[in-house]
Design a protein around this motif. Structure first.
Motif, PDB file in Angstrom:
ATOM      1  N   LYS A 221       0.836  -1.207   0.000  1.00 40.76           N
ATOM      2  CA  LYS A 221       0.000   0.000   0.000  1.00 40.76           C
ATOM      3  C   LYS A 221       0.872   1.259   0.000  1.00 40.76           C
TER       4      LYS A 221
ATOM      5  N   GLU B 246       1.072   3.808  -3.186  1.00 42.98           N
ATOM      6  CA  GLU B 246       0.633   5.186  -2.975  1.00 42.98           C
ATOM      7  C   GLU B 246       1.740   6.190  -3.330  1.00 42.98           C
TER       8      GLU B 246
ATOM      9  N   GLU C 268       1.926   6.279  -7.174  1.00 38.68           N
ATOM     10  CA  GLU C 268       0.790   7.007  -7.743  1.00 38.68           C
ATOM     11  C   GLU C 268       0.946   8.519  -7.544  1.00 38.68           C
TER      12      GLU C 268
END
Length: 271
Positions: free
Chosen positions: A260, A264, A267
């Motif tokens: 995660k 993140e 992104e």
């Protein structure tokens, strides 16, 4: 060996229906100059492309070390190239490993039109020795949008880390990586040259490290983070409490959190 390769191919293609894995694509002539390319189904135009590097003290390991992590990242909607590279030896140093990574990146770019993803603007992620190479490549090449380094050795010119590596039987590996013998009584420019701490450039960097790491002390990432901030480079440091050298990547719940945090970060910088 034939059965092992067939098993890898079967696993690569059958584990998840929502993606495909093209296994053991050769980006060079050496048997280790191969990569597995994980591609989600659907429109790939704006999806991030990740170059993933396994660990193994620059002298062991392969695609199997990071295969699950590659698939997990792919499942979040990312194209992932899980890259193998040659081991260090008397004839192969860090310069050659960086050339391997460069060749792998060029291959991923060259075949982008075939699969329909972006031709450039990639992200690089590495674990342990792979994290060291991810940092070194990301800082010395301008073609990465972000770097993520898990449990990274970042300052190999430090007498402290080299003495520690010597006790663990890894000093010879580092000397091969540098292409030089370590001299504790003087400057070691070749060791400085293979230390990400000394090659920093303005590439956003995420560092993840366990505070109970017995192989690469957490201070390696802490000190690199301080230096990155001092130089005005966007950086983030995540300390995993009680985690060792695997940074929790072999523990299901922590691996989920690591994936995660990694995705993140990517992104955020995939603009």
């Amino acid at each position: 060996m034939k059965h092992f390769v067939l098993l890898l191919l079967f696993t690569c293609f059958s584990s998840f229906a929502q993606s495909k894995c093209f296994s053991h694509l050769a980006y060079g002539k050496s048997r280790q100059q191969v990569l597995d390319l994980y591609i989600p189904t659907g429109n790939l135009n704006d999806l991030p492309v990740v170059i993933l590097l396994h660990g193994g003290a620059w002298s062991m390991g392969g695609l199997e070390y990071t295969g699950k992590h590659a698939q997990d990242i792919c499942n979040q909607g990312f194209i992932v190239a899980n890259v193998d590279y040659r081991y260090v030896s008397d004839k192969i140093s860090a310069r050659d490993l960086l050339a391997d990574i460069g060749a792998a990146v060029a291959y991923v770019s060259d075949v982008s039109g075939k699969y329909g993803y972006s031709k450039n603007g990639y992200h690089i992620v590495g674990i342990s020795a792979g994290a060291h190479l991810a940092l070194l490549y990301g800082y010395t090449n301008k073609n990465m949008k972000s770097i993520t380094a898990l449990c990274a050795p970042s300052r190999l010119d430090s007498l402290e880390i080299l003495e520690f590596l010597k006790k663990n039987g890894l000093l010879e590996v580092i000397e091969k990586l540098a292409g030089a013998k370590f001299n504790a009584n003087g400057a070691n420019p070749k060791f400085i040259a293979i230390s990400p701490f000394s090659t920093i450039s303005n590439t956003p960097t995420l560092l993840i490290h366990g505070d109970a790491d017995p192989v690469v002390n957490v201070s390696q990432s802490q000190n690199l983070y301080i230096e990155l901030k001092r130089k005005g480079v966007e950086a983030k440091l995540i300390i995993r409490d009680g985690k060792g050298h695997d940074v929790g990547m072999n523990t299901p719940e922590t691996e989920v959190q690591n994936i995660k945090d990694i995705t993140e970060w990517i992104e955020l910088h995939n603009k």
